[in-house]
Design a protein around this motif. Structure first.
Motif, PDB file in Angstrom:
ATOM      1  N   SER A 152      -0.489   6.609  -1.604  1.00 12.62           N
ATOM      2  CA  SER A 152      -1.092   6.784  -2.920  1.00 12.62           C
ATOM      3  C   SER A 152      -0.520   5.790  -3.930  1.00 12.62           C
ATOM      4  O   SER A 152       0.602   5.317  -3.799  1.00 12.62           O
ATOM      5  N   GLU A 153      -1.329   5.485  -4.944  1.00 11.20           N
ATOM      6  CA  GLU A 153      -0.907   4.506  -5.942  1.00 11.20           C
ATOM      7  C   GLU A 153       0.069   5.088  -6.956  1.00 11.20           C
ATOM      8  O   GLU A 153       0.949   4.399  -7.439  1.00 11.20           O
ATOM      9  N   THR A 154      -0.120   6.371  -7.254  1.00  8.37           N
ATOM     10  CA  THR A 154       0.761   6.964  -8.262  1.00  8.37           C
ATOM     11  C   THR A 154       2.143   7.195  -7.674  1.00  8.37           C
ATOM     12  O   THR A 154       2.298   7.780  -6.611  1.00  8.37           O
TER      13      THR A 154
ATOM     14  N   ILE B  90       0.884  -1.165   0.000  1.00 14.07           N
ATOM     15  CA  ILE B  90       0.000   0.000   0.000  1.00 14.07           C
ATOM     16  C   ILE B  90       0.916   1.208   0.000  1.00 14.07           C
ATOM     17  O   ILE B  90       1.514   1.548   1.013  1.00 14.07           O
TER      18      ILE B  90
END
Ligand SMILES: Nc1ncnc2c1ncn2[C@@H]1O[C@H](COP(=O)(O)OP(=O)(O)OP(=O)(O)O)[C@@H](O)[C@H]1O
Ligand SMILES: [Mg+2]
Length: 355
Positions: free
Chosen positions: A326-328, A305
């Motif tokens: 965050s994913e980015t 994560i």
């Protein structure tokens, strides 16, 4: 007169080994029923302090009092303590029950009583039905449970545990942490626990004493030590926080690596001037498009994560850690701006003997 709530009083204990000063005037009281952890890096005196309580070391100076009795001259086997070591040291020729019963048999406890207490303590460590097994038929975690049972069976006032989980792999360690918390609650014994693992210390303890080269820097609840570190060492060792060198101009302004810290990132620090440390945890730091500190991404690690970054801020040598959910992802070498909320910042004076 000692505080009756204290079961162990360590007073001004110094331990020298030749030129090495392993403990330097350490004082610490442990309350009855407490789970107290000695936390510190390798070679900083944790085992030595435990061994002084157990009686395996004779302090150069100072004294150890257990249950109001001065332990000077009292050998280990006459102290109301037992010790659990990093690696379980079970007798290979005895089965589990025989290992646990060993000390009771030596003290000539009647065999019906031995059987009852062995069964009780094996149940406490969740090894009912394992009495007939030999050590080599057990997993590492199970062996350590036997060692724990053996140390608890004669109901010591204080149990000393020297990195008992460090030889186990992470999954078993996490399981054993839950077990240790439960065994501590159910046995009612006082635990003095040694680890160099801050996560383990935070998870297990009622109170943590942080050791730095033979002295106790700070002792407090996990929340106190984590949220209110009194020194850069405690901040970085316990909270894994960024400890960033900075200058305060005395009018509320802070300079980090030549960059002026935006007001919203500074917290309330207007009184300090001169050299300071800005302490900020990686989890509260994040990226922004403007109004942050400028730097370059010098390391990226995917953490399932989110990501864990190292950002080298312009004008600083040591990178700052940033953890995001965050994913980015930012990429290696990318120019970025780092920000954090001022209320999450702690400021400590810099320029002391340890800086
Ligand atoms: N019997 C001894 N003789 C000489 N030096 C010793 C002895 N025992 C410990 N020391 C030294 O005292 C210091 C503290 O050692 P100690 O074993 O207490 O550290 P520790 O915090 O338990 O470390 P670790 O996490 O590696 O177990 C070290 O510098 C060590 O080399
Ligand atoms: Mg040690």
């Amino acid at each position: 007169m000692n505080d009756p709530g204290n079961v162990v009083d360590i007073a001004n204990v110094t331990q020298r080994f030749g030129d090495v000063c392993a403990l330097d005037d350490v004082s610490l009281s442990v309350r009855r029923g407490e789970f107290l952890t000695l936390l510190g890096p390798s070679g900083y005196g944790k085992s030595t302090l435990l061994r002084a309580v157990a009686g395996f070391e004779v302090p150069t100076h100072g004294r150890v009092v257990i249950d109001d009795h001065d332990m000077a001259g009292v050998p280990p086997n006459r102290r109301p303590v037992n010790m659990v070591f990093q690696r379980p040291t079970l007798f290979p020729h005895l089965d589990v029950a025989g290992n646990v019963a060993f000390g009771l048999r030596l003290s000539k406890v009647k065999s019906a009583e031995v059987a009852r207490r062995v069964a009780e303590v094996l149940s406490l460590v969740r090894l009912d039905g394992y009495g007939r097994r030999r050590a080599h038929e057990l997993s590492g975690g199970q062996q350590q449970r036997v060692a724990l049972a053996r140390a608890l069976v004669n109901q010591p006032t204080v149990l000393l545990l020297d990195e008992p989980l460090s030889a186990l792999d992470l999954r078993i360690r996490l399981e054993m942490e839950v077990e240790l918390r439960r065994v501590h609650r159910e046995s009612g014994a006082t635990f003095i626990y040694v680890t160099h693992d801050q996560r383990e210390a935070l998870a297990l303890s009622d109170r943590i004493a942080v050791l730095d080269r033979g002295t106790i820097l700070q002792a407090g609840t996990p929340a106190e030590v984590f949220d209110e570190p009194r020194s850069p060492f405690v901040a970085s060792f316990v909270g894994a926080a960024n400890v960033i060198a900075a200058e305060a101009d005395g009018q509320g302004g802070i300079i980090i690596g030549g960059q002026k810290l935006p007001a919203g990132m500074a917290g309330s620090v207007s009184t300090l001037s001169g050299q300071i440390w800005v302490v900020v945890r990686p989890q509260v730091a994040s990226f922004t498009v403007e109004g942050g500190l400028v730097g370059r991404v010098s390391d990226v690690a995917f953490r399932g994560i989110g990501h864990e970054y190292e950002v080298t801020l312009d004008g600083l040598d040591r990178p700052v850690k940033v953890e995001t959910a965050s994913e980015t992802a930012k990429s290696f070498g990318e120019r970025v701006q780092v920000t954090w909320p001022g209320r999450s910042v702690r400021i400590l004076p810099r320029g002391g003997p340890d800086d």
